[in-house]
Design a protein around this motif. Sequence first.
Motif, PDB file in Angstrom:
ATOM      1  N   UNK A  87       0.847  -1.063  -0.104  1.00  0.00           N
ATOM      2  CA  UNK A  87      -0.146  -0.009  -0.007  1.00  0.00           C
ATOM      3  C   UNK A  87       0.906   1.128  -0.011  1.00  0.00           C
ATOM      4  N   UNK A  88       0.605   2.070   1.065  1.00  0.00           N
ATOM      5  CA  UNK A  88       1.565   3.301   1.030  1.00  0.00           C
ATOM      6  C   UNK A  88       3.009   3.078   1.619  1.00  0.00           C
ATOM      7  N   UNK A  89       3.094   1.787   2.312  1.00  0.00           N
ATOM      8  CA  UNK A  89       4.295   1.354   3.071  1.00  0.00           C
ATOM      9  C   UNK A  89       4.516   2.216   4.407  1.00  0.00           C
ATOM     10  N   UNK A  90       3.300   2.486   4.979  1.00  0.00           N
ATOM     11  CA  UNK A  90       3.438   2.968   6.356  1.00  0.00           C
ATOM     12  C   UNK A  90       3.623   2.018   7.312  1.00  0.00           C
ATOM     13  N   UNK A  91       3.327   0.647   7.264  1.00  0.00           N
ATOM     14  CA  UNK A  91       3.599  -0.360   8.496  1.00  0.00           C
ATOM     15  C   UNK A  91       5.158  -0.561   8.062  1.00  0.00           C
ATOM     16  N   UNK A  92       5.942  -0.478   6.975  1.00  0.00           N
ATOM     17  CA  UNK A  92       7.298  -0.745   6.888  1.00  0.00           C
ATOM     18  C   UNK A  92       7.997   0.438   7.585  1.00  0.00           C
ATOM     19  N   UNK A  93       7.605   1.810   7.273  1.00  0.00           N
ATOM     20  CA  UNK A  93       8.246   2.724   7.875  1.00  0.00           C
ATOM     21  C   UNK A  93       8.234   2.745   9.475  1.00  0.00           C
ATOM     22  N   UNK A  94       7.034   2.437  10.074  1.00  0.00           N
ATOM     23  CA  UNK A  94       6.823   2.357  11.331  1.00  0.00           C
ATOM     24  C   UNK A  94       7.810   1.188  11.944  1.00  0.00           C
ATOM     25  N   UNK A  95       7.748   0.257  11.388  1.00  0.00           N
ATOM     26  CA  UNK A  95       8.338  -1.095  11.813  1.00  0.00           C
ATOM     27  C   UNK A  95       9.753  -0.728  11.611  1.00  0.00           C
ATOM     28  N   UNK A  96      10.154  -0.062  10.728  1.00  0.00           N
ATOM     29  CA  UNK A  96      11.747   0.176  10.739  1.00  0.00           C
ATOM     30  C   UNK A  96      12.125   1.087  11.572  1.00  0.00           C
ATOM     31  N   UNK A  97      11.467   2.052  11.945  1.00  0.00           N
ATOM     32  CA  UNK A  97      11.840   3.319  12.965  1.00  0.00           C
ATOM     33  C   UNK A  97      11.659   2.652  14.337  1.00  0.00           C
ATOM     34  N   UNK A  98      10.755   1.756  14.498  1.00  0.00           N
ATOM     35  CA  UNK A  98      10.772   1.107  16.057  1.00  0.00           C
ATOM     36  C   UNK A  98      12.133   0.342  16.255  1.00  0.00           C
ATOM     37  N   UNK A  99      12.530  -0.676  15.080  1.00  0.00           N
ATOM     38  CA  UNK A  99      13.636  -1.344  15.333  1.00  0.00           C
ATOM     39  C   UNK A  99      14.887  -0.412  15.210  1.00  0.00           C
ATOM     40  N   UNK A 100      14.748   0.633  14.615  1.00  0.00           N
ATOM     41  CA  UNK A 100      16.027   1.453  14.681  1.00  0.00           C
ATOM     42  C   UNK A 100      16.198   2.044  16.015  1.00  0.00           C
ATOM     43  N   UNK A 101      14.999   2.343  16.522  1.00  0.00           N
ATOM     44  CA  UNK A 101      15.381   3.048  17.793  1.00  0.00           C
ATOM     45  C   UNK A 101      15.932   2.016  18.677  1.00  0.00           C
ATOM     46  N   UNK A 102      15.622   0.842  18.612  1.00  0.00           N
ATOM     47  CA  UNK A 102      16.713  -0.022  19.469  1.00  0.00           C
ATOM     48  C   UNK A 102      18.121  -0.498  18.797  1.00  0.00           C
ATOM     49  N   UNK A 103      18.443   0.439  17.890  1.00  0.00           N
ATOM     50  CA  UNK A 103      19.925   0.120  17.238  1.00  0.00           C
ATOM     51  C   UNK A 103      19.955  -0.931  16.176  1.00  0.00           C
TER      52      UNK A 103
END
Length: 285
Positions: free
Chosen positions: A64-80
């Motif tokens: 779709x818009x990729x919004x799930x992928x962006x949120x999932x990436x950012x949550x993991x990135x916040x944990x390094x």
Amino acid sequence: MNRQGQRPQRYYASERYLLPADADESARLDAQHRSIVRAFENRLSLIPMTNFKTGDRVLESAAGTGIWAIDFFERNANNGIILDIECTDLSDRQFQKLKGHPNIHYSLHSVTDFPLEWTDRFAYIHQRFLVVALNESLWQQAVNELFRTLSPGGWLELVESDLKNYRFDIGPYSKKAHSLMFAIYAEKGVVLDLPAYLPLLLQKAGFVDIQCEARPLPIGSLPDTGYRSEEWGAACRGLMRPVLEYGLIETEEEYESVVQESVREWDSSSEAILVCFTVIARKPY
């Protein structure tokens, strides 16, 4: 409406998928994403995999818009943890948020025919709401492709609608909208009882550790308990093309009136409800 007072033409990426792929649909999908995440206690994923590491490959199928992928990436990135995420869909018209993102890539592929070089590629695959795109034969193809492209030990998560238990026909107009929608589903061979169908299909394909969780999503005027009435109305509105093509209603104006009055019925009731569920499964080592 445009300057001439006419409703803008909707863009549909595929004859097979019943909903459009345009700016209005992008806004609806982003709102839907927030509703689904809230319904599942603000979790983006229910898989038990907690040991992602930097460089792991994740696929969002039918992104779709990729919004799930962006949120999932950012949550993991916040944990390094920096993941390598691939988003696929039949059209890239809704991928505006992804363009220029260094760790999220996008490509045009159908879940029924992924590239051969993706075999055993992804540690985790996430897919949402293809219920109105796939009949039984296409679901079988899709599940086989998802199994092939997962790496051994990888997890699959399918978030879907339980159409068999939808209850939004609560007044004369919403009953009309309901009958039109389900007439289209019958024409397209849509599988209504996916919570029963998918686990058996996944097991047949070779998946293990199959689990399913469902959540009710009330439809109404309150924003934090499920779907806003207008949000569900937008989904119904997206079915305008097949409703007209199958001759189920004569004009866009007539169908728009049905949708608008249905929204009013849902706003004034506490009985309308949708049911979504997630099924997770693992590819054996």
